[in-house]
Structure formats: C-alpha cells, structure tokens
Design a protein around this motif. Structure first.
Motif, mmCIF file in Angstrom:
data_model
loop_
_atom_site.group_PDB
_atom_site.id
_atom_site.type_symbol
_atom_site.label_atom_id
_atom_site.label_comp_id
_atom_site.label_asym_id
_atom_site.label_seq_id
_atom_site.Cartn_x
_atom_site.Cartn_y
_atom_site.Cartn_z
ATOM 1 N N PRO A 16 -51.980 37.062 10.608
ATOM 2 C CA PRO A 16 -51.593 35.663 10.809
ATOM 3 C C PRO A 16 -51.158 35.008 9.500
ATOM 4 N N PRO A 17 -50.287 34.013 9.591
ATOM 5 C CA PRO A 17 -49.909 33.259 8.390
ATOM 6 C C PRO A 17 -51.165 32.636 7.761
ATOM 7 N N PRO A 18 -51.184 32.507 6.441
ATOM 8 C CA PRO A 18 -52.372 31.955 5.764
ATOM 9 C C PRO A 18 -52.807 30.590 6.300
ATOM 10 N N GLU A 19 -51.835 29.742 6.634
ATOM 11 C CA GLU A 19 -52.174 28.410 7.134
ATOM 12 C C GLU A 19 -52.872 28.476 8.488
ATOM 13 N N LEU A 20 -52.522 29.467 9.301
ATOM 14 C CA LEU A 20 -53.174 29.615 10.601
ATOM 15 C C LEU A 20 -54.593 30.137 10.416
ATOM 16 N N ARG A 21 -54.781 31.087 9.509
ATOM 17 C CA ARG A 21 -56.134 31.571 9.218
ATOM 18 C C ARG A 21 -57.014 30.426 8.693
ATOM 19 N N LEU A 22 -56.432 29.600 7.827
ATOM 20 C CA LEU A 22 -57.166 28.463 7.279
ATOM 21 C C LEU A 22 -57.510 27.456 8.376
ATOM 22 N N TYR A 23 -56.580 27.233 9.297
ATOM 23 C CA TYR A 23 -56.819 26.355 10.448
ATOM 24 C C TYR A 23 -58.025 26.845 11.244
#
Length: 91
Positions: A16-23
């Motif tokens: 997953p994109p980093p921003e999605l993992r962070l979400y």
C-alpha cells in the motif's frame, strides 16, 4: 496512489502507499501522524491520507455488493465512484 488504493481493495497483493498505511495506523491507534493537535499536522499529508482511506474503504465496501444488495450503496459511495470514473481510475 489512488489506483493503488482501489486495487488493494480488490485484493491486489502490492504494497500500500505510505499514506494509506499511515491512515490505517492512525485509525487503529486513534492518533494523529505527528506530535501535536490537529492544527499542528501537515495539511497535505492529512488530505492524502483521508482521500486514500476513503477510496479504499468505499471500493472495498462496494465490491461486496452484488445483485439486490447494490441498492445498499450509500449516496456518498456513488459520488466517490463517479469522481474516480471522471479521473480515469479503474474500479
């Protein structure tokens, strides 16, 4: 990034994109990504996280709707899917 979120909701095995993992981490722990209150956060990062999270959640929810169940789709789901279509994102 948006196409990746849609693909992941469909079962793709890519990272997953980093921003999605962070979400996901922020959702899980009920925390913000950086130290401080909401106004101390990077607005661009929060926006990307929210967009990818909404796209992933909607695509995953809608993929499970078949037959008569498609009528259980929320109005916001339809608007988001129309936006994705306008952007040329494959759902």
């Amino acid at each position: 990034m948006i196409q990746a979120a849609v693909d992941l909701a469909g079962g793709a095995k890519e990272s997953p994109p980093p921003e999605l993992r962070l979400y996901w981490m922020c959702q899980r722990y009920g925390a913000l990504p950086d130290t401080g209150a909401m106004l101390d956060q990077d607005a661009g990062l929060i926006g990307r996280m929210t967009t990818l999270g909404n796209v992933y959640d909607t695509a995953q929810r809608v993929r499970g709707l078949t037959g008569e169940n498609i009528h259980q789709m929320r109005p916001d789901d339809g608007r988001l899917l129309a936006w994705l279509e306008e952007m040329g994102i494959r759902t």
